[in-house]
Design a protein around this motif. Structure first.
Motif, PDB file in Angstrom:
ATOM      1  N   ILE A 195      61.419  25.818  44.121  1.00 19.97           N
ATOM      2  CA  ILE A 195      60.438  24.727  44.086  1.00 19.97           C
ATOM      3  C   ILE A 195      59.311  24.977  45.083  1.00 19.97           C
ATOM      4  CG2 ILE A 195      60.115  22.271  44.610  1.00 19.97           C
ATOM      5  CD1 ILE A 195      62.885  21.770  43.447  1.00 19.97           C
ATOM      6  N   TRP A 196      59.682  25.439  46.273  1.00 22.50           N
ATOM      7  CA  TRP A 196      58.669  25.733  47.293  1.00 22.50           C
ATOM      8  C   TRP A 196      57.705  26.820  46.821  1.00 22.50           C
ATOM      9  CZ3 TRP A 196      59.405  30.358  50.579  1.00 22.50           C
ATOM     10  CH2 TRP A 196      58.359  30.540  51.485  1.00 22.50           C
ATOM     11  N   LEU A 197      58.229  27.898  46.249  1.00 20.85           N
ATOM     12  CA  LEU A 197      57.367  28.997  45.808  1.00 20.85           C
ATOM     13  C   LEU A 197      56.477  28.585  44.641  1.00 20.85           C
ATOM     14  CD1 LEU A 197      59.803  32.041  46.101  1.00 20.85           C
ATOM     15  CD2 LEU A 197      57.816  31.536  47.521  1.00 20.85           C
ATOM     16  N   PHE A 198      57.017  27.829  43.700  1.00 15.29           N
ATOM     17  CA  PHE A 198      56.181  27.363  42.604  1.00 15.29           C
ATOM     18  C   PHE A 198      55.096  26.415  43.117  1.00 15.29           C
ATOM     19  CE2 PHE A 198      59.782  28.484  39.670  1.00 15.29           C
ATOM     20  CZ  PHE A 198      59.055  29.379  38.894  1.00 15.29           C
ATOM     21  N   GLY A 199      55.426  25.608  44.136  1.00 16.72           N
ATOM     22  CA  GLY A 199      54.415  24.745  44.737  1.00 16.72           C
ATOM     23  C   GLY A 199      53.308  25.549  45.394  1.00 16.72           C
ATOM     24  N   CYS A 200      53.675  26.636  46.086  1.00 17.36           N
ATOM     25  CA  CYS A 200      52.663  27.507  46.707  1.00 17.36           C
ATOM     26  C   CYS A 200      51.784  28.175  45.652  1.00 17.36           C
ATOM     27  CB  CYS A 200      53.351  28.563  47.580  1.00 17.36           C
ATOM     28  SG  CYS A 200      54.108  27.924  49.085  1.00 17.36           S
ATOM     29  N   SER A 257      41.993  39.763  45.632  1.00 15.54           N
ATOM     30  CA  SER A 257      43.001  39.434  46.642  1.00 15.54           C
ATOM     31  C   SER A 257      43.681  38.105  46.321  1.00 15.54           C
ATOM     32  CB  SER A 257      42.339  39.375  48.023  1.00 15.54           C
ATOM     33  OG  SER A 257      43.274  39.002  49.012  1.00 15.54           O
ATOM     34  N   ALA A 258      42.897  37.122  45.878  1.00 14.73           N
ATOM     35  CA  ALA A 258      43.484  35.829  45.499  1.00 14.73           C
ATOM     36  C   ALA A 258      44.423  35.983  44.310  1.00 14.73           C
ATOM     37  CB  ALA A 258      42.369  34.835  45.166  1.00 14.73           C
ATOM     38  N   PHE A 259      44.024  36.781  43.322  1.00 10.45           N
ATOM     39  CA  PHE A 259      44.889  37.033  42.168  1.00 10.45           C
ATOM     40  C   PHE A 259      46.173  37.732  42.592  1.00 10.45           C
ATOM     41  CE2 PHE A 259      41.484  37.054  38.570  1.00 10.45           C
ATOM     42  CZ  PHE A 259      41.366  35.678  38.720  1.00 10.45           C
ATOM     43  N   ALA A 260      46.056  38.681  43.530  1.00  9.32           N
ATOM     44  CA  ALA A 260      47.245  39.405  43.990  1.00  9.32           C
ATOM     45  C   ALA A 260      48.216  38.463  44.693  1.00  9.32           C
ATOM     46  CB  ALA A 260      46.832  40.543  44.924  1.00  9.32           C
ATOM     47  N   ILE A 261      47.698  37.565  45.524  1.00  4.37           N
ATOM     48  CA  ILE A 261      48.561  36.590  46.198  1.00  4.37           C
ATOM     49  C   ILE A 261      49.233  35.693  45.174  1.00  4.37           C
ATOM     50  CG2 ILE A 261      48.567  34.612  47.758  1.00  4.37           C
ATOM     51  CD1 ILE A 261      46.214  35.962  49.239  1.00  4.37           C
ATOM     52  N   TYR A 262      48.463  35.202  44.212  1.00  5.38           N
ATOM     53  CA  TYR A 262      49.008  34.300  43.201  1.00  5.38           C
ATOM     54  C   TYR A 262      50.089  34.995  42.371  1.00  5.38           C
ATOM     55  CZ  TYR A 262      49.259  31.417  39.009  1.00  5.38           C
ATOM     56  OH  TYR A 262      49.717  30.670  37.960  1.00  5.38           O
ATOM     57  N   CYS A 263      49.790  36.193  41.900  1.00  6.47           N
ATOM     58  CA  CYS A 263      50.758  36.927  41.071  1.00  6.47           C
ATOM     59  C   CYS A 263      52.021  37.257  41.870  1.00  6.47           C
ATOM     60  CB  CYS A 263      50.125  38.203  40.529  1.00  6.47           C
ATOM     61  SG  CYS A 263      48.783  37.919  39.347  1.00  6.47           S
ATOM     62  N   GLY A 264      51.850  37.619  43.146  1.00 11.66           N
ATOM     63  CA  GLY A 264      53.005  37.947  43.965  1.00 11.66           C
ATOM     64  C   GLY A 264      53.914  36.748  44.182  1.00 11.66           C
ATOM     65  N   ILE A 265      53.319  35.592  44.471  1.00 13.24           N
ATOM     66  CA  ILE A 265      54.129  34.387  44.682  1.00 13.24           C
ATOM     67  C   ILE A 265      54.802  33.968  43.389  1.00 13.24           C
ATOM     68  CG2 ILE A 265      54.040  31.940  45.289  1.00 13.24           C
ATOM     69  CD1 ILE A 265      51.785  32.564  47.212  1.00 13.24           C
ATOM     70  N   LEU A 266      54.060  34.008  42.279  1.00 14.93           N
ATOM     71  CA  LEU A 266      54.617  33.564  41.003  1.00 14.93           C
ATOM     72  C   LEU A 266      55.751  34.477  40.543  1.00 14.93           C
ATOM     73  CD1 LEU A 266      54.206  31.362  38.863  1.00 14.93           C
ATOM     74  CD2 LEU A 266      52.701  32.940  37.634  1.00 14.93           C
ATOM     75  N   TRP A 267      55.575  35.776  40.673  1.00 17.47           N
ATOM     76  CA  TRP A 267      56.635  36.724  40.289  1.00 17.47           C
ATOM     77  C   TRP A 267      57.883  36.513  41.144  1.00 17.47           C
ATOM     78  CZ3 TRP A 267      56.877  40.490  36.458  1.00 17.47           C
ATOM     79  CH2 TRP A 267      57.978  41.360  36.527  1.00 17.47           C
ATOM     80  N   THR A 268      57.676  36.295  42.436  1.00 18.81           N
ATOM     81  CA  THR A 268      58.809  36.070  43.328  1.00 18.81           C
ATOM     82  C   THR A 268      59.530  34.774  42.977  1.00 18.81           C
ATOM     83  OG1 THR A 268      57.620  37.236  45.095  1.00 18.81           O
ATOM     84  CG2 THR A 268      59.499  35.866  45.743  1.00 18.81           C
ATOM     85  N   ALA A 269      58.775  33.736  42.630  1.00 22.61           N
ATOM     86  CA  ALA A 269      59.390  32.462  42.241  1.00 22.61           C
ATOM     87  C   ALA A 269      60.248  32.635  40.994  1.00 22.61           C
ATOM     88  CB  ALA A 269      58.311  31.414  42.010  1.00 22.61           C
ATOM     89  N   PHE A 270      59.733  33.366  40.014  1.00 26.85           N
ATOM     90  CA  PHE A 270      60.512  33.633  38.806  1.00 26.85           C
ATOM     91  C   PHE A 270      61.778  34.427  39.140  1.00 26.85           C
ATOM     92  CE2 PHE A 270      56.409  33.300  36.205  1.00 26.85           C
ATOM     93  CZ  PHE A 270      56.711  32.013  35.787  1.00 26.85           C
ATOM     94  N   SER A 271      61.665  35.375  40.054  1.00 30.39           N
ATOM     95  CA  SER A 271      62.818  36.192  40.422  1.00 30.39           C
ATOM     96  C   SER A 271      63.879  35.380  41.142  1.00 30.39           C
ATOM     97  CB  SER A 271      62.369  37.356  41.313  1.00 30.39           C
ATOM     98  OG  SER A 271      61.453  38.200  40.637  1.00 30.39           O
TER      99      SER A 271
END
Length: 482
Positions: free
Chosen positions: A128-133, A285-299
């Motif tokens: 939940i925290w990662l999806f919120g971020c 850089s913003a896209f990289a941060i977003y994709c990294g957080i979203l991928w980690t949340a899914f994982s």
């Protein structure tokens, strides 16, 4: 007597939990037999029913990642007569703890790499925290786009890493306004602007900067808490630390970008604007941060992809080879939009499908050296974005057609259909934005559409990844047993 009944009930509850979470077998395969409660026999003492030993499942079948379900006292409440609860509560709790430890150790040695420890509740909290971020970063990117579309990004002529208090008095506002009057944008674009108009663009840029700083606190606070609680594994900790560092650098990149717009243009006929290269770096850089957080949340919330049968797993493996290149095309197309924005290319050739009266403008390769045309030539930048957008739509459409011929999980096929629909909508938004001379509403919607399409591609590639060795083994064993 109480301990024997408790042990029997616990075995039955464990096997039923495994049955509920067992991967779906092919339609032609017969369903495995469930454990049965046998009638009273001569070998059973007393007048109650006798629990027959359950038929074992194939090795590896069951949800080892749901170890806490096996140890849950409530999971077995409906399986035992109420009269027995007072006798065997302590025995059941002790046995459940042993099962929890055994299954957890099995999961650790099964090849499934969990990013969060301490059970499903910790997994849910971190997810939940990662999806919120990720949602916060999404909104931050959209706010940045609105700031650019309203030409508010150059209203603040200085920057502090920790932020600053906005003007709170008329004198403070007048001082900020005087600073802005010294900038090239005021002298060439906004000369004669009123103080009220300046306040609007100032608040837009101030909100964008403070929203980004707030993300840092939203990320760092829970991150430290989860580390203290022992939820975060070493792998997850390193990944999130890298994302946090990139987020901190993003503020520096943003100011580096803004500084380029505060410098005098090389020509008196050129409007002051930020460097398209720096804008593209900031957005990437913003896209990289977003994709990294979203991928980690899914994982975190989905350690293993959806499977069901070996045929579906094999189909996903084939389809993944097609989806990864398409994901790259989607990402490149989104980044090319930064050069369109950086060169104000959306305000040129506001017609479609032709660019003016021709399909390809004559000046597409007018700059020297040749490579500059793809990043600084307005005609070439817009043509390049049109070609990439069309390629994206055709590529995602090709994925949708290919998915109809490949045997995969129904949820994956549904996701592919949604992705194709989003790609079509995004192209429609892009054309509408161009024809309407880039209004703020459509421009921000187009940027949100790019990020939404990218999110769907991230989810698609994540669900197509290879399952853990334990899940593959359980599927293979289930097929052999049929």
């Amino acid at each position: 007597m109480g301990s024997r009944v408790a042990a029997a009930l616990l075995r039955r509850g464990r096997d039923q939990a495994s049955a509920l979470l067992m991967p779906r077998l092919p339609r032609t395969a017969p369903a495995p037999a469930l454990p049965r409660v046998g009638p009273t026999s001569s070998s059973c003492s007393g007048g109650g029913g006798c629990l027959l030993p359950p038929r074992p499942w194939p090795a590896g079948v069951g949800a080892f990642s749901s170890a806490s379900r096996f140890s849950s006292f409530q999971a077995f409440r409906s399986l035992a007569p109420k009269a027995l609860f007072g006798q065997c509560t302590r025995n059941m709790s002790t046995t459940a703890a042993a099962i929890n430890s055994t299954v957890a150790n099995g999961a650790a040695n099964s090849g499934l790499k969990l990013l969060v420890t301490k059970g499903p509740q910790a997994q849910k909290a971190v997810g939940i925290w990662l999806f919120g971020c990720a949602a916060w970063v999404f909104s931050l990117v959209i706010l940045g786009g609105i700031t650019r579309l309203t030409r508010s990004g150059l209203s603040m002529t200085d920057w502090k890493f920790t932020g600053e208090i906005p003007p709170m008095s008329d004198d403070a506002w007048q001082l900020e306004f005087e600073k802005y009057k010294q900038s090239p944008e005021y002298k060439r674009v906004n000369k004669g602007m009123s103080l009220e108009d300046f306040k609007f663009i100032y608040w837009m840029e101030y909100a964008h900067r403070m929203w980004g700083r707030a993300l840092g606190f939203l990320f760092a606070g829970p991150f430290a808490y989860f580390i203290a609680k022992g939820y975060v594994t070493r792998q997850l900790g390193l990944r999130l630390s890298a994302l946090f560092a990139l987020g901190g650098a993003q503020g520096l990149i943003g100011w580096w970008m803004v500084k380029s717009g505060l410098e005098e243009p090389t020509s008196e006929y050129v409007q002051p604007r930020v460097s398209p290269y720096r804008l593209a770096t900031h957005l990437t850089s913003a896209f990289a941060i977003y994709c990294g957080i979203l991928w980690t949340a899914f994982s975190v919330v989905m350690p293993d992809p959806p499977t069901g049968s070996m045929n579906w797993v094999n189909g996903a493996a084939k389809f993944r080879k097609l989806a990864i290149p398409v994901s790259a095309v989607v990402g490149i197309t989104a980044i090319s939009g930064a050069f369109v924005a950086g060169n104000d290319a959306g305000h040129a050739y506001n017609s479609f499908p032709k660019m003016g009266d021709t399909w390809i403008p004559e000046d597409v390769f007018s700059m020297e050296p040749f490579i500059r045309n793809f990043f600084e030539n307005t005609s070439t930048v817009q043509l390049n974005h049109r070609i990439l957008a069309t390629t994206t739509l055709l590529s995602v459409g090709g994925l949708w057609l290919a998915a109809r011929k490949i045997d995969m999980h129904p949820a994956v096929k549904s996701l592919i259909g949604s992705t194709f629909g989003m790609a079509a909508l995004q192209v429609t938004l892009g054309i509408s934005t161009l024809l309407m001379y880039v209004p703020t509403s459509l421009g921000s919607a187009h940027q949100a559409g790019a990020l939404t399409l990218l999110s769907l591609m991230i989810l698609l590639t994540h669900t197509l990844r290879r399952p853990s060795p334990a899940l593959l083994k359980s599927l293979a064993t289930a097929v052999k047993s049929t």
